[in-house]
Motif scaffolding. Structure first.
Motif, mmCIF file in Angstrom:
data_model
loop_
_atom_site.group_PDB
_atom_site.id
_atom_site.type_symbol
_atom_site.label_atom_id
_atom_site.label_comp_id
_atom_site.label_asym_id
_atom_site.label_seq_id
_atom_site.Cartn_x
_atom_site.Cartn_y
_atom_site.Cartn_z
ATOM 1 N N VAL A 44 28.743 50.409 73.819
ATOM 2 C CA VAL A 44 28.836 51.150 72.556
ATOM 3 C C VAL A 44 30.079 52.030 72.558
ATOM 4 O O VAL A 44 30.775 52.139 71.537
ATOM 5 N N ALA A 45 30.401 52.630 73.695
ATOM 6 C CA ALA A 45 31.603 53.463 73.775
ATOM 7 C C ALA A 45 32.862 52.619 73.583
ATOM 8 O O ALA A 45 33.798 53.038 72.882
ATOM 9 N N ILE A 46 32.895 51.458 74.172
ATOM 10 C CA ILE A 46 34.068 50.573 74.006
ATOM 11 C C ILE A 46 34.192 50.132 72.547
ATOM 12 O O ILE A 46 35.297 50.108 71.973
ATOM 13 N N ALA A 47 33.058 49.780 71.922
ATOM 14 C CA ALA A 47 33.093 49.375 70.514
ATOM 15 C C ALA A 47 33.571 50.527 69.638
ATOM 16 O O ALA A 47 34.333 50.310 68.677
ATOM 17 N N ALA A 48 33.171 51.750 69.949
ATOM 18 C CA ALA A 48 33.612 52.904 69.165
ATOM 19 C C ALA A 48 35.114 53.114 69.295
ATOM 20 O O ALA A 48 35.800 53.418 68.302
ATOM 21 N N VAL A 49 35.649 52.943 70.494
ATOM 22 C CA VAL A 49 37.093 53.110 70.703
ATOM 23 C C VAL A 49 37.860 52.033 69.953
ATOM 24 O O VAL A 49 38.898 52.301 69.303
ATOM 25 N N VAL A 50 37.377 50.805 69.985
ATOM 26 C CA VAL A 50 38.054 49.711 69.277
ATOM 27 C C VAL A 50 38.004 49.945 67.767
ATOM 28 O O VAL A 50 39.024 49.779 67.063
ATOM 29 N N LEU A 51 36.849 50.331 67.250
ATOM 30 C CA LEU A 51 36.755 50.593 65.812
ATOM 31 C C LEU A 51 37.634 51.762 65.394
ATOM 32 O O LEU A 51 38.262 51.738 64.325
ATOM 33 N N ARG A 52 37.693 52.783 66.236
ATOM 34 C CA ARG A 52 38.544 53.934 65.923
ATOM 35 C C ARG A 52 40.013 53.535 65.869
ATOM 36 O O ARG A 52 40.763 53.977 64.987
ATOM 37 N N SER A 53 40.423 52.709 66.811
ATOM 38 C CA SER A 53 41.827 52.280 66.802
ATOM 39 C C SER A 53 42.116 51.381 65.610
ATOM 40 O O SER A 53 43.207 51.451 65.016
ATOM 41 N N LEU A 54 41.151 50.553 65.212
ATOM 42 C CA LEU A 54 41.362 49.702 64.036
ATOM 43 C C LEU A 54 41.448 50.522 62.749
ATOM 44 O O LEU A 54 42.294 50.267 61.880
ATOM 45 N N VAL A 55 40.602 51.532 62.632
ATOM 46 C CA VAL A 55 40.611 52.361 61.441
ATOM 47 C C VAL A 55 41.898 53.187 61.378
ATOM 48 O O VAL A 55 42.505 53.340 60.328
ATOM 49 N N SER A 56 42.328 53.740 62.539
ATOM 50 C CA SER A 56 43.545 54.532 62.532
ATOM 51 C C SER A 56 44.788 53.693 62.269
ATOM 52 O O SER A 56 45.719 54.144 61.604
ATOM 53 N N SER A 57 44.797 52.467 62.735
ATOM 54 C CA SER A 57 45.949 51.599 62.452
ATOM 55 C C SER A 57 45.952 51.150 61.002
ATOM 56 O O SER A 57 47.004 50.906 60.423
#
Length: 85
Positions: free
Chosen positions: A68-81
């Protein structure tokens, strides 16, 4: 001046030391020495199994938390990009 009165120290009574018996009592031939050994082994086995199951559940929760932590980091990077474009 008031001074507290300390109690007198009693002298310990003198006793004679008798040697204790070191031999185990003899058991009867028809009576088992430890009749509940089988129950103890079963209880130990049950505790070990419960420990293994709880450890496996804890490991599953830890793996889920990491994913879940890895998925949150990936989603955060996708949203910020997506916002930067």
């Amino acid at each position: 001046m008031l001074r507290p009165k300390l109690p007198d120290i009693p002298t310990p009574p003198t006793t004679t030391v008798t040697p204790q018996q070191t031999q185990a009592p003899a058991s009867s031939a028809g009576h088992p020495v430890a009749p509940y050994v089988g129950v103890g082994v079963g209880a130990v086995a049950a505790v070990v199994v419960v420990g293994i199951v709880l450890t496996a559940l804890l490991a599953a929760v830890a793996v889920s938390a990491v994913s879940v932590a890895i998925a949150a980091v990936v989603l955060r990077s996708l949203v910020s990009s997506a916002h930067k474009r």
